[in-house]
Enzyme design. Structure first.
Site, PDB file in Angstrom:
ATOM      1  N   HIS A 117       0.845  -1.193   0.000  1.00 48.37           N
ATOM      2  CA  HIS A 117       0.000   0.000   0.000  1.00 48.37           C
ATOM      3  C   HIS A 117       0.879   1.242   0.000  1.00 48.37           C
ATOM      4  O   HIS A 117       2.079   1.152   0.273  1.00 48.37           O
ATOM      5  CB  HIS A 117      -0.894   0.025   1.254  1.00 48.37           C
ATOM      6  CG  HIS A 117      -0.107   0.186   2.527  1.00 48.37           C
ATOM      7  ND1 HIS A 117       0.520  -0.870   3.139  1.00 48.37           N
ATOM      8  CD2 HIS A 117       0.184   1.278   3.275  1.00 48.37           C
ATOM      9  CE1 HIS A 117       1.156  -0.443   4.217  1.00 48.37           C
ATOM     10  NE2 HIS A 117       0.978   0.873   4.327  1.00 48.37           N
TER      11      HIS A 117
ATOM     12  N   ASP B 157       0.834   5.195   1.830  1.00 47.02           N
ATOM     13  CA  ASP B 157       0.167   5.863   2.953  1.00 47.02           C
ATOM     14  C   ASP B 157      -0.584   7.083   2.417  1.00 47.02           C
ATOM     15  O   ASP B 157      -0.125   7.750   1.495  1.00 47.02           O
ATOM     16  CB  ASP B 157       1.192   6.291   4.014  1.00 47.02           C
ATOM     17  CG  ASP B 157       1.778   5.083   4.751  1.00 47.02           C
ATOM     18  OD1 ASP B 157       1.251   3.975   4.593  1.00 47.02           O
ATOM     19  OD2 ASP B 157       2.766   5.275   5.489  1.00 47.02           O
TER      20      ASP B 157
ATOM     21  N   HIS C 174       4.783   0.144  -0.097  1.00 44.61           N
ATOM     22  CA  HIS C 174       5.573  -0.641   0.854  1.00 44.61           C
ATOM     23  C   HIS C 174       4.681  -1.751   1.413  1.00 44.61           C
ATOM     24  O   HIS C 174       3.453  -1.702   1.262  1.00 44.61           O
ATOM     25  CB  HIS C 174       6.160   0.249   1.957  1.00 44.61           C
ATOM     26  CG  HIS C 174       5.178   1.159   2.627  1.00 44.61           C
ATOM     27  ND1 HIS C 174       4.670   2.309   2.048  1.00 44.61           N
ATOM     28  CD2 HIS C 174       4.599   1.092   3.853  1.00 44.61           C
ATOM     29  CE1 HIS C 174       3.837   2.894   2.865  1.00 44.61           C
ATOM     30  NE2 HIS C 174       3.760   2.180   3.975  1.00 44.61           N
TER      31      HIS C 174
ATOM     32  N   ARG D 100       6.135  -8.883  15.761  1.00 42.83           N
ATOM     33  CA  ARG D 100       6.773  -7.608  15.394  1.00 42.83           C
ATOM     34  C   ARG D 100       5.821  -6.467  15.723  1.00 42.83           C
ATOM     35  O   ARG D 100       4.601  -6.612  15.577  1.00 42.83           O
ATOM     36  CB  ARG D 100       7.083  -7.634  13.892  1.00 42.83           C
ATOM     37  CG  ARG D 100       7.713  -6.372  13.364  1.00 42.83           C
ATOM     38  CD  ARG D 100       8.081  -6.534  11.873  1.00 42.83           C
ATOM     39  NE  ARG D 100       8.751  -5.347  11.397  1.00 42.83           N
ATOM     40  CZ  ARG D 100       8.120  -4.271  10.952  1.00 42.83           C
ATOM     41  NH1 ARG D 100       6.799  -4.235  10.910  1.00 42.83           N
ATOM     42  NH2 ARG D 100       8.792  -3.218  10.546  1.00 42.83           N
TER      43      ARG D 100
HETATM   44  C1  LIG Z   1      -6.548  -3.120   4.052  1.00 42.79           C
HETATM   45  C2  LIG Z   1      -6.035  -1.916   4.059  1.00 42.79           C
HETATM   46  C3  LIG Z   1      -6.231  -0.889   5.154  1.00 42.79           C
HETATM   47  C4  LIG Z   1      -5.402   0.285   4.689  1.00 42.79           C
HETATM   48  C5  LIG Z   1      -5.510   0.160   3.193  1.00 42.79           C
HETATM   49  C6  LIG Z   1      -5.223  -1.342   2.980  1.00 42.79           C
HETATM   50  O1  LIG Z   1      -5.591  -1.771   1.700  1.00 42.79           O
HETATM   51  C7  LIG Z   1      -3.750  -1.621   3.199  1.00 42.79           C
HETATM   52  C8  LIG Z   1      -3.082  -0.641   4.095  1.00 42.79           C
HETATM   53  C9  LIG Z   1      -3.928   0.136   5.091  1.00 42.79           C
HETATM   54  C10 LIG Z   1      -3.450   1.591   5.236  1.00 42.79           C
HETATM   55  C11 LIG Z   1      -2.155   1.728   6.019  1.00 42.79           C
HETATM   56  C12 LIG Z   1      -1.814   3.229   6.074  1.00 42.79           C
HETATM   57  C13 LIG Z   1      -2.984   4.087   6.471  1.00 42.79           C
HETATM   58  O2  LIG Z   1      -3.208   3.852   7.810  1.00 42.79           O
HETATM   59  C14 LIG Z   1      -4.261   3.706   5.690  1.00 42.79           C
HETATM   60  C15 LIG Z   1      -5.397   4.672   6.037  1.00 42.79           C
HETATM   61  C16 LIG Z   1      -3.899   3.639   4.264  1.00 42.79           C
HETATM   62  O3  LIG Z   1      -3.998   4.524   3.461  1.00 42.79           O
HETATM   63  O4  LIG Z   1      -3.411   2.333   3.989  1.00 42.79           O
HETATM   64  C17 LIG Z   1      -4.574   2.254   5.940  1.00 42.79           C
HETATM   65  C18 LIG Z   1      -5.823   1.673   5.262  1.00 42.79           C
HETATM   66  C19 LIG Z   1      -6.950   1.568   6.261  1.00 42.79           C
HETATM   67  O5  LIG Z   1      -6.701   1.245   7.427  1.00 42.79           O
HETATM   68  O6  LIG Z   1      -8.078   1.767   5.842  1.00 42.79           O
HETATM   69  O1  LIG Z   2       5.005  -1.966  10.273  1.00 42.27           O
HETATM   70  C1  LIG Z   2       5.640  -1.333   9.466  1.00 42.27           C
HETATM   71  O2  LIG Z   2       6.879  -1.335   9.431  1.00 42.27           O
HETATM   72  C2  LIG Z   2       4.927  -0.510   8.419  1.00 42.27           C
HETATM   73  C3  LIG Z   2       3.544  -0.085   8.820  1.00 42.27           C
HETATM   74  C4  LIG Z   2       2.854   0.704   7.758  1.00 42.27           C
HETATM   75  O3  LIG Z   2       3.233   0.699   6.621  1.00 42.27           O
HETATM   76  C5  LIG Z   2       1.659   1.500   8.118  1.00 42.27           C
HETATM   77  O4  LIG Z   2       1.210   1.463   9.285  1.00 42.27           O
HETATM   78  O5  LIG Z   2       1.153   2.196   7.221  1.00 42.27           O
HETATM   79 FE   LIG Z   3       2.249   2.272   5.447  1.00 39.64          FE
END
Ligand SMILES: C=C1C[C@]23C[C@@]1(O)CC[C@H]2[C@@]12CC[C@H](O)[C@@](C)(C(=O)O1)[C@H]2[C@@H]3C(=O)O
Ligand SMILES: O=C(O)CCC(=O)C(=O)O
Ligand SMILES: [Fe+2]
Length: 366
Positions: A222, A224, A278, A288
């Site tokens: 994903h 951020d 990442h 972890r």
């Molecule tokens: C299942 C998921 C939740 C997420 C989007 C994703 O497809 C994979 C990563 C998750 C993440 C991590 C970073 C941020 O917290 C977030 C808002 C984002 O953009 O990607 C979250 C998403 C989420 O929690 O909705």
């Molecule tokens: O756990 C990690 O090192 C990465 C976590 C991450 O990518 C996130 O919280 O968006």
């Molecule tokens: Fe992330």
């Protein structure tokens, strides 16, 4: 502690990942493994000593540091900072609180949000809308809006620890964001006005050991959503980033914080800064932990390109962006993110990330 007591504690606090993924996992014949998962090259990300920014008498060293931040954000979208001024005590306190909160019974984590003083839905686990093994995430997280924590008067050690961390890390985020804006020719008050500590988020991640480590992600690939993320990871390997089409393992460095450029900076800089994909890979034996601080504006802040070049993306509010991500995760099982906001140049746009290819219409309008 006797083994059976340990096992029992585990089973009541762990989210039911095995059960939830049973059907998808039963479809694997062992050939879905990320052949490359453990073989990826380990690499030192750019490492930047940010204490130089405080050397008010040495403009040359300050400028040198700013240029390194600018270059790393363009070329890598991912870098490490050292001598950031946040003491080890803050991180060790945070780790203790993080371990404590995840050890709470699963039922309590899902239901009693009032106990933790967070909004409903802060606790997340797995990827419940996944449609294939590659979309699974073997992890649990508290995704905490800081509106819930700052100034709430919470005097428990958890709230105090989060507040201490948030206060210190918010100064670092704003310093970095201001430098990146200045390098784009913008000496503005944009971040001061729109990214208040209360509009930011903290995400506490836990990755339980995974018996099918070569099949399942800890956190699926994903980008951020924020302007930038400040990430603190423990010493257990697992974080990987995509560089020039190849996954690279990020070696843990106990003295460093990882800075990840997010979608909002990519849109605001019109593609100059890179929001990089990442992922976290799982470990068969070790648990972890990581903590991410997402530097975000309020939901009504409109993100528009700061560049004089034609805009790549249409204007959108952060609230609209978050809503789109929520909908995509719900409907598709994964986040699409910025490609959904691309402005067309007249040709059909084909966007790809590591696992998916998206086709977009030729005109999206503003
Ligand atoms: C299942 C998921 C939740 C997420 C989007 C994703 O497809 C994979 C990563 C998750 C993440 C991590 C970073 C941020 O917290 C977030 C808002 C984002 O953009 O990607 C979250 C998403 C989420 O929690 O909705
Ligand atoms: O756990 C990690 O090192 C990465 C976590 C991450 O990518 C996130 O919280 O968006
Ligand atoms: Fe992330």
């Amino acid at each position: 502690m006797p083994t059976n007591k340990l096992n029992m504690e585990h089973s009541i606090s762990n989210p039911p990942l095995h059960e939830a993924y049973k059907i998808l996992l039963s479809k694997t014949n062992g050939e879905n493994g990320f052949d490359d998962q453990f073989l990826v090259e380990e690499c030192e990300l750019p490492l930047i000593d940010v204490s130089r920014l405080a050397e008010s008498g040495d403009e040359v060293r300050r400028e040198e540091c700013k240029s390194e931040i600018f270059k790393a954000s363009q070329e890598w979208g991912f870098f490490q900072v050292v001598k950031h001024g946040i003491s080890n005590g803050v991180f060790s306190g945070l780790k203790l609180e993080q371990e404590k909160i995840f050890k709470q019974p699963f039922e309590k984590k899902t239901k009693e949000n009032k106990f933790f003083n967070f909004s409903a839905g802060s606790y997340r686990w797995g990827s419940l809308n996944a449609t294939c093994i590659r979309q699974l995430s073997w992890s649990e997280a508290f995704h905490i809006p800081l509106t819930d924590m700052l100034g709430s008067g919470g005097s428990d050690t958890f709230s105090a620890t989060i507040q201490q961390f948030a206060t210190q890390v918010s100064i670092l985020s704003k310093t970095l964001a201001d430098i990146l804006a200045e390098k784009m020719g913008h000496k503005s008050t944009f971040f001061e006005e729109n990214c208040l500590p209360r509009s930011c988020y903290i995400r506490l991640n836990r990755y339980p050991p995974c018996p099918l480590a070569s099949e399942v992600h800890g956190l699926m690939p994903h980008t951020d959503s924020a302007f930038l993320t400040i990430l603190h990871q423990d010493q257990v390997r697992g974080l990987q980033m995509l560089k020039d089409g190849k996954w690279i393992a990020v070696k843990p460095n106990p003295d460093a914080l990882i800075i990840i450029i997010g979608d909002l900076f990519q849109a605001w800089s019109n593609g100059v800064y890179k929001s990089v994909e990442h992922r976290v890979v799982t470990n068969p034996k070790l648990e972890r932990f990581s903590v991410a601080y997402f530097f975000c504006p309020s939901d009504d802040t409109v993100i528009e390109s700061c560049s004089t070049e034609p805009s790549l993306y249409r204007n959108f509010s952060f609230g609209e962006y978050r809503q789109q991500v929520r909908e995509d995760v719900h409907n598709l099982g994964y986040k699409i993110g910025l490609p959904k906001f691309l402005l067309s140049t007249g040709d059909k746009i084909v966007c790809m990330n590591m696992y998916h290819e998206f086709n977009f219409p030729t005109s999206t309008g503003t």
